[in-house]
Design an enzyme around this catalytic site. Structure first.
Site, PDB file in Angstrom:
ATOM      1  N   LYS A 114      90.606  70.503  -2.931  1.00 14.49           N
ATOM      2  CA  LYS A 114      91.119  68.898  -2.556  1.00 14.49           C
ATOM      3  C   LYS A 114      89.994  68.368  -1.571  1.00 14.49           C
ATOM      4  O   LYS A 114      89.819  67.174  -1.840  1.00 14.49           O
ATOM      5  CB  LYS A 114      92.473  69.125  -1.640  1.00 14.49           C
ATOM      6  CG  LYS A 114      93.468  69.424  -2.435  1.00 14.49           C
ATOM      7  CD  LYS A 114      94.858  69.294  -1.908  1.00 14.49           C
ATOM      8  CE  LYS A 114      95.927  69.748  -2.918  1.00 14.49           C
ATOM      9  NZ  LYS A 114      97.140  69.738  -2.215  1.00 14.49           N
ATOM     10  N   LYS A 197      96.972  71.017 -16.705  1.00 19.18           N
ATOM     11  CA  LYS A 197      98.342  71.190 -16.539  1.00 19.18           C
ATOM     12  C   LYS A 197      98.940  69.631 -16.080  1.00 19.18           C
ATOM     13  O   LYS A 197      98.044  68.746 -15.834  1.00 19.18           O
ATOM     14  CB  LYS A 197      98.665  72.103 -15.189  1.00 19.18           C
ATOM     15  CG  LYS A 197      98.322  71.350 -13.866  1.00 19.18           C
ATOM     16  CD  LYS A 197      98.846  72.045 -12.818  1.00 19.18           C
ATOM     17  CE  LYS A 197      98.856  71.381 -11.430  1.00 19.18           C
ATOM     18  NZ  LYS A 197      99.859  71.832 -10.262  1.00 19.18           N
ATOM     19  N   LYS A 200     100.406  64.744 -11.259  1.00 16.57           N
ATOM     20  CA  LYS A 200     100.569  63.328 -11.020  1.00 16.57           C
ATOM     21  C   LYS A 200      99.155  62.613 -11.053  1.00 16.57           C
ATOM     22  O   LYS A 200      99.049  61.415 -11.321  1.00 16.57           O
ATOM     23  CB  LYS A 200     101.353  63.153  -9.750  1.00 16.57           C
ATOM     24  CG  LYS A 200     100.674  63.832  -8.426  1.00 16.57           C
ATOM     25  CD  LYS A 200     101.506  63.483  -7.327  1.00 16.57           C
ATOM     26  CE  LYS A 200     100.983  64.471  -6.269  1.00 16.57           C
ATOM     27  NZ  LYS A 200     101.568  65.895  -6.248  1.00 16.57           N
TER      28      LYS A 200
HETATM   29  P1  ADP Z   1     101.001  67.820  -8.895  1.00 11.72           P
HETATM   30  O1  ADP Z   1     100.229  69.199  -9.661  1.00 11.72           O
HETATM   31  O2  ADP Z   1     101.593  66.974  -9.876  1.00 11.72           O
HETATM   32  O3  ADP Z   1     100.189  67.302  -7.799  1.00 11.72           O
HETATM   33  P2  ADP Z   1     102.448  69.175  -6.805  1.00 11.72           P
HETATM   34  O4  ADP Z   1     101.259  70.098  -6.654  1.00 11.72           O
HETATM   35  O5  ADP Z   1     102.725  68.502  -5.926  1.00 11.72           O
HETATM   36  O6  ADP Z   1     102.443  68.736  -8.236  1.00 11.72           O
HETATM   37  O7  ADP Z   1     103.575  70.480  -7.166  1.00 11.72           O
HETATM   38  C1  ADP Z   1     104.867  70.505  -6.945  1.00 11.72           C
HETATM   39  C2  ADP Z   1     105.628  71.552  -7.415  1.00 11.72           C
HETATM   40  O8  ADP Z   1     105.811  71.506  -8.815  1.00 11.72           O
HETATM   41  C3  ADP Z   1     104.725  73.024  -7.190  1.00 11.72           C
HETATM   42  O9  ADP Z   1     105.743  73.943  -6.927  1.00 11.72           O
HETATM   43  C4  ADP Z   1     103.837  73.247  -8.436  1.00 11.72           C
HETATM   44  O10 ADP Z   1     103.725  74.568  -8.631  1.00 11.72           O
HETATM   45  C5  ADP Z   1     104.856  72.664  -9.727  1.00 11.72           C
HETATM   46  N1  ADP Z   1     104.185  72.036 -10.589  1.00 11.72           N
HETATM   47  C6  ADP Z   1     103.265  70.937 -10.454  1.00 11.72           C
HETATM   48  N2  ADP Z   1     102.745  70.899 -11.908  1.00 11.72           N
HETATM   49  C7  ADP Z   1     103.381  71.710 -12.698  1.00 11.72           C
HETATM   50  C8  ADP Z   1     103.269  71.824 -14.148  1.00 11.72           C
HETATM   51  N3  ADP Z   1     102.313  71.016 -14.770  1.00 11.72           N
HETATM   52  N4  ADP Z   1     104.056  72.797 -14.676  1.00 11.72           N
HETATM   53  C9  ADP Z   1     104.846  73.674 -13.909  1.00 11.72           C
HETATM   54  N5  ADP Z   1     104.988  73.413 -12.658  1.00 11.72           N
HETATM   55  C10 ADP Z   1     104.372  72.616 -11.766  1.00 11.72           C
HETATM   56 NA    NA Z   2      99.190  71.137  -7.166  1.00  8.06          NA
END
Ligand code: ADP
Ligand code: NA
Length: 330
Positions: A114, A197, A200
């Site tokens: 990050k 994946k 956001k």
């Molecule tokens: P992002 O990757 O969109 O920034 P976060 O890191 O805030 O999302 O993730 C919040 C939760 O959602 C975590 O527990 C993460 O493992 C899960 N998560 C995020 N993206 C995915 C995805 N594409 N598939 C499955 N789980 C996800």
């Molecule tokens: Na993440």
């Protein structure tokens, strides 16, 4: 409650959870309420580690809480709260930071990832010590199990190390948490780039489905999802990542197995498959959106639920922190 305690948190860093958050994390939180004593937290302290706007944070914290209630977190049986309303988290993080080695903290790969992406605001000391705050989140609730995907494994390992270290230095204080592995089938990929994946920070808005977006838009995104040219609905992550992702989404949302879906769509091409999945997505999203709106339309009720949640959280975290303070010599 004699059931094992589970703790998990989610950052209020978007105006809506996306389908990956829902299927990979939050939906599992709902399911765990059947078998666990659950503590769930909107981690707003974590959300200020990489720069933020105060009004946006305030809004996203409320929307996140409203969505958690809307998808089925039951505040009567689970503890649902906002992290900044429970000061024990920051207090616990300080204690744990004093038994964390600088080199040990430096090895956390998420900080490296990050901080390398952003400028000065992306590499705050808060971002650096983020995993220590996360350890406090977990240890303050005598947590037995933490649902973790691959990306959080290293942070949970640190929480376990810190609990064990504190206990051996100062006497039995913290429960050492175990990972509750969330299966790979919960991983949702980007609809336009099925090798990435769903996130956001996706490069295309068409790659991501937000729980709170207009369901007609979601349907369109499903229908235009990237697949492949052989028109066979078959699960093959290597050769058919796009179709496999749609199958995972379909199975998760409908409760049907992937094998059953493959049978149903054998010889029918992608058109019907996508059209039906689009309908399933709309059916699932619509009531979630209605319930989220109901919570957001009644701010006093949402405040009441979150204040009660914070009170329940403090009733657990307060005594655990007091135990740690006593051992430390405070
Ligand atoms: P992002 O990757 O969109 O920034 P976060 O890191 O805030 O999302 O993730 C919040 C939760 O959602 C975590 O527990 C993460 O493992 C899960 N998560 C995020 N993206 C995915 C995805 N594409 N598939 C499955 N789980 C996800
Ligand atoms: Na993440």
């Amino acid at each position: 409650d004699s059931r094992p305690r589970v703790f998990s948190g989610i950052q209020p860093t978007a105006d809506s959870f996306h389908l990956g958050n829902y299927l990979g994390a939050v939906r599992n939180w709902v399911a765990m309420q059947e078998s666990h004593d659950c503590v769930y937290c909107v981690v707003d302290l974590h959300a200020i580690t990489a720069g933020h706007d105060p009004e946006v944070l305030r809004r996203r914290t409320r929307v996140s809480a409203a969505q958690l209630l809307a998808v089925g977190i039951d505040p009567k049986t689970s503890v649902l709260f906002v992290q900044s309303q429970v000061p024990e988290h920051a207090q616990g993080a300080w204690i744990l930071s004093c038994i964390t080695g600088f080199g040990e903290a430096s090895r956390m790969t998420q900080f490296k990832d990050k901080s390398s992406k952003g400028g000065e605001s992306q590499s705050s000391v808060g971002l650096f010590t983020y995993p220590i705050l996360q350890a406090a989140d977990i240890l303050l609730y005598d947590t037995d199990a933490v649902p973790v995907g691959e990306d959080q494994r290293q942070h949970l390992e640190l929480s376990r190390d810190l609990a064990q270290r504190f206990n051996s230095r100062f006497g039995e204080t913290f429960v050492v948490p175990k990972p509750h592995i969330v299966t790979d089938t919960a991983k949702i990929t980007d609809l336009q780039d099925p090798t990435a994946k769903m996130s956001k920070s996706a490069s295309s808005p068409n790659g991501i489905i937000d729980l709170l977006e207009d369901p007609k838009r979601s349907a369109k995104k499903i229908r235009s999802a990237v697949t492949d040219s052989d028109a066979e609905v078959r699960y093959d992550v290597e050769k058919k990542p796009g179709v496999s992702n749609l199958l995972r989404i379909y199975a998760a949302l409908s409760g049907r197995t992937i094998a059953d879906l493959e049978d149903s769509y054998a010889g029918r091409g992608y058109g019907d498959f996508k059209k039906d999945l689009a309908e399933v997505v709309v059916e699932v999203l619509t009531p979630i959106q209605d319930r989220t709106a109901a919570y957001l339309d009644d701010p006093a009720e949402l405040d009441r639920v979150l204040a009660a949640g914070a009170e329940s959280a403090r009733a657990i975290a307060g005594p655990v922190l007091a135990r740690a303070y006593d051992r430390i010599g405070f």
